[in-house]
Write a protein that holds these residues in place. Structure first.
Motif, mmCIF file in Angstrom:
data_model
loop_
_atom_site.group_PDB
_atom_site.id
_atom_site.type_symbol
_atom_site.label_atom_id
_atom_site.label_comp_id
_atom_site.label_asym_id
_atom_site.label_seq_id
_atom_site.Cartn_x
_atom_site.Cartn_y
_atom_site.Cartn_z
ATOM 1 N N UNK A 33 -33.155 -6.464 -12.424
ATOM 2 C CA UNK A 33 -31.767 -6.187 -12.080
ATOM 3 C C UNK A 33 -31.652 -4.694 -11.852
ATOM 4 N N UNK A 34 -30.612 -4.295 -11.136
ATOM 5 C CA UNK A 34 -30.353 -2.867 -10.964
ATOM 6 C C UNK A 34 -28.855 -2.653 -10.854
ATOM 7 N N UNK A 35 -28.439 -1.435 -11.166
ATOM 8 C CA UNK A 35 -27.037 -1.053 -11.060
ATOM 9 C C UNK A 35 -26.970 0.209 -10.223
ATOM 10 N N UNK A 36 -26.049 0.226 -9.290
ATOM 11 C CA UNK A 36 -25.799 1.432 -8.507
ATOM 12 C C UNK A 36 -24.292 1.623 -8.428
ATOM 13 N N UNK A 37 -23.876 2.792 -8.012
ATOM 14 C CA UNK A 37 -22.451 3.063 -7.909
ATOM 15 C C UNK A 37 -22.111 3.290 -6.458
ATOM 16 N N UNK A 38 -21.086 2.622 -5.994
ATOM 17 C CA UNK A 38 -20.584 2.805 -4.637
ATOM 18 C C UNK A 38 -19.125 3.224 -4.743
ATOM 19 N N UNK A 73 -16.691 12.534 -11.874
ATOM 20 C CA UNK A 73 -15.274 12.861 -11.755
ATOM 21 C C UNK A 73 -15.103 14.165 -10.977
ATOM 22 N N UNK A 74 -13.930 14.317 -10.407
ATOM 23 C CA UNK A 74 -13.618 15.547 -9.674
ATOM 24 C C UNK A 74 -13.670 16.746 -10.609
ATOM 25 N N UNK A 75 -13.175 16.574 -11.834
ATOM 26 C CA UNK A 75 -13.180 17.668 -12.809
ATOM 27 C C UNK A 75 -14.609 18.065 -13.179
ATOM 28 N N UNK A 76 -15.506 17.080 -13.301
ATOM 29 C CA UNK A 76 -16.908 17.384 -13.598
ATOM 30 C C UNK A 76 -17.517 18.247 -12.494
ATOM 31 N N UNK A 96 -13.212 27.520 -2.707
ATOM 32 C CA UNK A 96 -11.762 27.296 -2.686
ATOM 33 C C UNK A 96 -11.478 25.895 -3.205
ATOM 34 N N UNK A 97 -12.345 24.949 -2.811
ATOM 35 C CA UNK A 97 -12.263 23.580 -3.326
ATOM 36 C C UNK A 97 -13.665 22.984 -3.296
ATOM 37 N N UNK A 98 -13.896 22.018 -4.163
ATOM 38 C CA UNK A 98 -15.151 21.261 -4.161
ATOM 39 C C UNK A 98 -14.765 19.832 -4.522
ATOM 40 N N UNK A 99 -15.252 18.869 -3.738
ATOM 41 C CA UNK A 99 -14.853 17.484 -3.980
ATOM 42 C C UNK A 99 -15.919 16.511 -3.492
ATOM 43 N N UNK A 100 -15.848 15.302 -4.049
ATOM 44 C CA UNK A 100 -16.709 14.210 -3.608
ATOM 45 C C UNK A 100 -16.142 13.641 -2.316
ATOM 46 N N UNK A 101 -17.019 13.285 -1.390
ATOM 47 C CA UNK A 101 -16.596 12.642 -0.143
ATOM 48 C C UNK A 101 -17.523 11.475 0.174
ATOM 49 N N UNK A 102 -17.021 10.558 0.962
ATOM 50 C CA UNK A 102 -17.817 9.380 1.342
ATOM 51 C C UNK A 102 -18.254 9.409 2.799
ATOM 52 N N UNK A 103 -17.965 10.495 3.498
ATOM 53 C CA UNK A 103 -18.276 10.524 4.929
ATOM 54 C C UNK A 103 -19.475 11.395 5.296
ATOM 55 N N UNK A 104 -20.307 11.768 4.328
ATOM 56 C CA UNK A 104 -21.523 12.531 4.650
ATOM 57 C C UNK A 104 -22.544 11.553 5.226
ATOM 58 N N UNK A 122 -21.626 14.649 -1.178
ATOM 59 C CA UNK A 122 -21.731 13.217 -0.930
ATOM 60 C C UNK A 122 -21.607 12.421 -2.230
ATOM 61 N N UNK A 123 -20.817 11.371 -2.184
ATOM 62 C CA UNK A 123 -20.657 10.481 -3.347
ATOM 63 C C UNK A 123 -21.982 9.843 -3.747
#
Length: 183
Positions: A33-38, A73-76, A96-104, A122-123
């Motif tokens: 089995x495996x677990x991944x995060x999407x 998390x964004x805070x992390x 100025x900002x740093x964030x997770x995105x799904x479009x890379x 990239x997420x």
């Protein structure tokens, strides 16, 4: 999902019922089995005959191990950027900002817009080991000072001592993603 103390067996079962954990059964998968995060969903890949209920204790342990290395998390991410700026650049390179995105795209781990100071990560990196994410953030912070990948840029970005190790890790991670897509 999980509480601050981690996942309980009931948390896992409720998350499956709510669709926060998607169980994908495969006839091709025989034992593992495996677990991944999407993004906002965990994907549990199992053999067809795998019983979640009979294996709930080991699944709960698996989710707790995953949570222990999750820095999604964004805070992390903001905190990590601040820490890396202090450690490697004396605090002077701050986005100025740093964030997770799904479009890379599949060959890009992060990007920086030097004119605005915005960093996007990239997420797909949300569950890599922390030291790998650190190197990506240091690389992007370096772009705040030097845009192109010049000799001077690499001297700045390579301040993280595991930059070369992270490149190898990410090359393997990327190959694994391609392998999974091609199946």
């Amino acid at each position: 999902m999980a509480t601050q103390q981690g996942w309980t067996e009931d948390d896992v079962l409720r998350a499956i019922a709510r669709g926060e954990i998607e169980v994908r059964r495969s006839a091709r998968r025989k034992k593992t089995i495996s677990v991944s995060k999407e993004v906002d969903t965990y994907v549990l890949s199992t053999p067809v005959r795998y019983s979640v209920e009979l294996n709930i204790r080991s699944l709960t342990d698996l989710f707790n191990r995953l949570a222990a290395r999750d820095h999604s998390s964004a805070a992390d991410l903001v905190g990590l950027a601040e820490e890396m700026s202090e450690r490697y650049f004396g605090g002077r390179l701050r986005p100025q900002s740093i964030r997770w995105v799904t479009n890379q795209n599949v060959s890009r781990w992060a990007s920086t817009t030097t004119s605005t100071g915005d960093i996007r990560v990239s997420h797909r990196l949300q569950t890599v080991p922390r030291w790998v994410l650190e190197t990506v953030v240091v690389h992007e912070l370096a772009h705040l000072q030097i845009g192109p990948h010049s000799k001077e840029f690499h001297a700045l970005a390579d301040r993280h001592p595991r930059q070369a190790d992270a490149k190898l890790y990410l090359d393997g991670f990327s190959a694994g993603e391609h392998f999974r897509r091609d199946r």
